[in-house]
Design a protein around this motif. Structure first.
Motif, PDB file in Angstrom:
ATOM      1  N   GLN A  67       0.852  -1.191   0.000  1.00  0.00           N
ATOM      2  CA  GLN A  67       0.000   0.000   0.000  1.00  0.00           C
ATOM      3  C   GLN A  67       0.885   1.237   0.000  1.00  0.00           C
ATOM      4  O   GLN A  67       1.847   1.312   0.765  1.00  0.00           O
ATOM      5  CB  GLN A  67      -0.909  -0.006   1.218  1.00  0.00           C
ATOM      6  CG  GLN A  67      -1.887   1.161   1.252  1.00  0.00           C
ATOM      7  CD  GLN A  67      -2.966   0.956   2.298  1.00  0.00           C
ATOM      8  OE1 GLN A  67      -3.644  -0.061   2.311  1.00  0.00           O
ATOM      9  NE2 GLN A  67      -3.098   1.920   3.191  1.00  0.00           N
ATOM     10  N   PRO A  69       2.253   5.305   0.387  1.00  0.00           N
ATOM     11  CA  PRO A  69       2.154   6.270   1.499  1.00  0.00           C
ATOM     12  C   PRO A  69       0.865   7.088   1.422  1.00  0.00           C
ATOM     13  O   PRO A  69       0.176   7.111   0.403  1.00  0.00           O
ATOM     14  CB  PRO A  69       3.388   7.157   1.298  1.00  0.00           C
ATOM     15  CG  PRO A  69       4.313   6.353   0.468  1.00  0.00           C
ATOM     16  CD  PRO A  69       3.459   5.497  -0.410  1.00  0.00           C
ATOM     17  N   VAL A  70       0.575   7.794   2.504  1.00  0.00           N
ATOM     18  CA  VAL A  70      -0.707   8.475   2.650  1.00  0.00           C
ATOM     19  C   VAL A  70      -0.913   9.547   1.590  1.00  0.00           C
ATOM     20  O   VAL A  70      -2.038   9.813   1.172  1.00  0.00           O
ATOM     21  CB  VAL A  70      -0.824   9.068   4.080  1.00  0.00           C
ATOM     22  CG1 VAL A  70       0.219  10.144   4.305  1.00  0.00           C
ATOM     23  CG2 VAL A  70      -2.222   9.614   4.325  1.00  0.00           C
ATOM     24  N   TRP A  71       0.188  10.212   1.134  1.00  0.00           N
ATOM     25  CA  TRP A  71       0.031  11.315   0.190  1.00  0.00           C
ATOM     26  C   TRP A  71      -0.083  10.840  -1.264  1.00  0.00           C
ATOM     27  O   TRP A  71      -0.238  11.639  -2.155  1.00  0.00           O
ATOM     28  CB  TRP A  71       1.201  12.286   0.317  1.00  0.00           C
ATOM     29  CG  TRP A  71       2.536  11.645   0.075  1.00  0.00           C
ATOM     30  CD1 TRP A  71       3.154  11.443  -1.126  1.00  0.00           C
ATOM     31  CD2 TRP A  71       3.426  11.142   1.063  1.00  0.00           C
ATOM     32  NE1 TRP A  71       4.373  10.837  -0.957  1.00  0.00           N
ATOM     33  CE2 TRP A  71       4.563  10.643   0.394  1.00  0.00           C
ATOM     34  CE3 TRP A  71       3.375  11.051   2.460  1.00  0.00           C
ATOM     35  CZ2 TRP A  71       5.629  10.061   1.067  1.00  0.00           C
ATOM     36  CZ3 TRP A  71       4.442  10.478   3.127  1.00  0.00           C
ATOM     37  CH2 TRP A  71       5.543   9.987   2.444  1.00  0.00           C
ATOM     38  N   GLY A  75      -3.243   5.597  -0.648  1.00  0.00           N
ATOM     39  CA  GLY A  75      -2.676   5.556   0.690  1.00  0.00           C
ATOM     40  C   GLY A  75      -3.703   5.923   1.752  1.00  0.00           C
ATOM     41  O   GLY A  75      -4.689   6.611   1.484  1.00  0.00           O
ATOM     42  N   THR A  76      -3.465   5.469   2.974  1.00  0.00           N
ATOM     43  CA  THR A  76      -4.363   5.762   4.094  1.00  0.00           C
ATOM     44  C   THR A  76      -3.542   6.220   5.286  1.00  0.00           C
ATOM     45  O   THR A  76      -2.328   5.967   5.378  1.00  0.00           O
ATOM     46  CB  THR A  76      -5.169   4.510   4.494  1.00  0.00           C
ATOM     47  OG1 THR A  76      -4.276   3.498   4.978  1.00  0.00           O
ATOM     48  CG2 THR A  76      -5.947   3.956   3.309  1.00  0.00           C
ATOM     49  N   TRP A  77      -4.231   6.894   6.235  1.00  0.00           N
ATOM     50  CA  TRP A  77      -3.554   7.372   7.438  1.00  0.00           C
ATOM     51  C   TRP A  77      -3.173   6.230   8.369  1.00  0.00           C
ATOM     52  O   TRP A  77      -2.365   6.407   9.279  1.00  0.00           O
ATOM     53  CB  TRP A  77      -4.446   8.365   8.177  1.00  0.00           C
ATOM     54  CG  TRP A  77      -4.477   9.703   7.515  1.00  0.00           C
ATOM     55  CD1 TRP A  77      -5.454  10.230   6.723  1.00  0.00           C
ATOM     56  CD2 TRP A  77      -3.449  10.702   7.581  1.00  0.00           C
ATOM     57  NE1 TRP A  77      -5.109  11.476   6.280  1.00  0.00           N
ATOM     58  CE2 TRP A  77      -3.876  11.797   6.795  1.00  0.00           C
ATOM     59  CE3 TRP A  77      -2.205  10.772   8.204  1.00  0.00           C
ATOM     60  CZ2 TRP A  77      -3.121  12.948   6.625  1.00  0.00           C
ATOM     61  CZ3 TRP A  77      -1.447  11.916   8.049  1.00  0.00           C
ATOM     62  CH2 TRP A  77      -1.899  12.982   7.271  1.00  0.00           C
ATOM     63  N   GLU A  78      -3.744   5.059   8.175  1.00  0.00           N
ATOM     64  CA  GLU A  78      -3.376   3.915   9.022  1.00  0.00           C
ATOM     65  C   GLU A  78      -1.936   3.502   8.770  1.00  0.00           C
ATOM     66  O   GLU A  78      -1.231   3.083   9.684  1.00  0.00           O
ATOM     67  CB  GLU A  78      -4.320   2.737   8.756  1.00  0.00           C
ATOM     68  CG  GLU A  78      -4.050   1.548   9.672  1.00  0.00           C
ATOM     69  CD  GLU A  78      -4.985   0.376   9.420  1.00  0.00           C
ATOM     70  OE1 GLU A  78      -4.883  -0.628  10.165  1.00  0.00           O
ATOM     71  OE2 GLU A  78      -5.802   0.461   8.483  1.00  0.00           O
ATOM     72  N   ILE A  80       1.030   5.419   7.273  1.00  0.00           N
ATOM     73  CA  ILE A  80       1.467   6.733   6.777  1.00  0.00           C
ATOM     74  C   ILE A  80       2.540   6.595   5.704  1.00  0.00           C
ATOM     75  O   ILE A  80       2.519   7.300   4.685  1.00  0.00           O
ATOM     76  CB  ILE A  80       1.982   7.589   7.952  1.00  0.00           C
ATOM     77  CG1 ILE A  80       0.846   7.834   8.951  1.00  0.00           C
ATOM     78  CG2 ILE A  80       2.540   8.919   7.455  1.00  0.00           C
ATOM     79  CD1 ILE A  80       1.279   8.579  10.188  1.00  0.00           C
ATOM     80  N   ASP A  89       3.742  -2.597   8.272  1.00  0.00           N
ATOM     81  CA  ASP A  89       3.783  -1.137   8.283  1.00  0.00           C
ATOM     82  C   ASP A  89       5.217  -0.631   8.186  1.00  0.00           C
ATOM     83  O   ASP A  89       6.061  -0.949   9.032  1.00  0.00           O
ATOM     84  CB  ASP A  89       3.125  -0.622   9.565  1.00  0.00           C
ATOM     85  CG  ASP A  89       3.126   0.891   9.644  1.00  0.00           C
ATOM     86  OD1 ASP A  89       2.893   1.529   8.604  1.00  0.00           O
ATOM     87  OD2 ASP A  89       3.362   1.431  10.736  1.00  0.00           O
TER      88      ASP A  89
END
Length: 301
Positions: A67, A69-71, A75-78, A80, A89
């Motif tokens: 997955q 990164p969040v940006w 991506g999700t905040w779970e 980062i 992670d």
């Protein structure tokens, strides 16, 4: 009695004055101060990593493999910084990985410095024939490329993080031996050593009490630089499969596990590489600051 009382207050403030002087010259090097702050952050993560990390470093989220990164889209905040090919992670593994890298640095520098200082002191005070034997052995070790020699030693001992630390410590030891010996030979010619001999000081007292404290400044600088070298070599051995073994979240091992995904998932390679780069750069900047602060020749009048 009056003389003793008059000297005591002056002695009591001597150490704080030395610390203030050290910090005054150290902070003049802005790069060294920035390196110190970055080093403090990574040291905090190394100490409290398992409690700071949002997830367990080895926990696998099979539904979230690779997955981004969040940006980045998807991506999700779970997660980062995204996840690796097994759904672990990345942020948690990087945080916990700081503990292994700093552990390697502390152990390697402790082993290399203690053994190297001892042999350097012996070489500096020993008869010429023993001095020559010690230094020729060190020259032989230095004749080999450091990483190649570490690889050979790990191949003999077996691939593991412990054996990698032993191999790196052996490779770094000659630097301490040569540096300590050179400092001892310089200090032995000074008047305070001659005075200690005249009053009956033995060799052990001369080596460890009289001479060694005056040789520590260059050794401290070398220890700081060796710390970064140890982290870099441990990462290189881990990348080659000869250091920490999976699933250990060591930065070099993380690079080795992710290299086949470099075109599909840039973050699994980029973030461990950046962690190694930033940590080593920060420690090297600190080493420059230590050199400026501890070397009287570099201090400004």
């Amino acid at each position: 009695m009056d003389d003793a009382l008059s000297v005591e207050p002056e002695t009591a403030v001597e150490r704080p004055g030395q610390l203030r002087e050290f910090w005054f010259y150290f902070r003049e090097n802005r790069g060294a101060v920035i390196g110190l702050y970055i080093f403090a952050v990574f040291a905090f993560l190394a100490l409290f990593g398992p409690w700071v990390a949002p997830h367990d470093a080895t926990e696998q989220f099979r539904a979230a493999t690779l997955q981004p990164p969040v940006w980045q889209d998807g991506g999700t905040w779970e997660f980062i910084l995204g996840t690796d090919p097994l759904g672990r992670d990345m942020l948690s593994r990087l945080i916990v990985g700081a503990r292994y890298s700093f552990f390697v640095g502390v152990v390697v520098v402790s082993i290399a410095a203690s053994g190297g200082i001892l042999m350097g002191l012996i070489a500096g005070f020993a008869p010429k024939w023993l001095d020559s034997i010690i230094m020729r052995i060190m020259d032989v070790i230095l004749a080999f490329p450091s990483l190649l020699l570490a690889l050979v030693l790990v191949a003999i001992l077996g691939p593991s993080l412990t054996n990698a630390m032993i191999a790196i410590a052996i490779v770094l030891q000659p630097h301490y031996v040569r540096l300590t010996r050179a400092s001892v030979l310089s200090e032995r010619q000074k008047d305070y050593v001659t005075s200690a001999r005249v009053v009956g000081a033995g060799y052990f007292r001369l080596m460890f009490v009289t001479v060694l404290p005056n040789c520590l400044a260059p050794i401290i600088v070398q220890a700081a630089l060796s710390f970064s070298t140890a982290i870099l070599d441990a990462a290189a051995l881990g990348f080659l499969g000869m250091g920490a073994q999976p699933p250990t979240p060591e930065w070099g091992t993380m690079l080795a596990e992710a290299r086949e995904f470099i075109l599909r998932a840039w973050w699994v390679v980029t973030f461990p590489g950046l962690a190694i780069l930033v940590t080593v750069l920060a420690i090297n900047l600190m080493g420059d600051g230590l050199r400026d602060a501890l070397d009287p020749k570099l201090k400004r009048s």
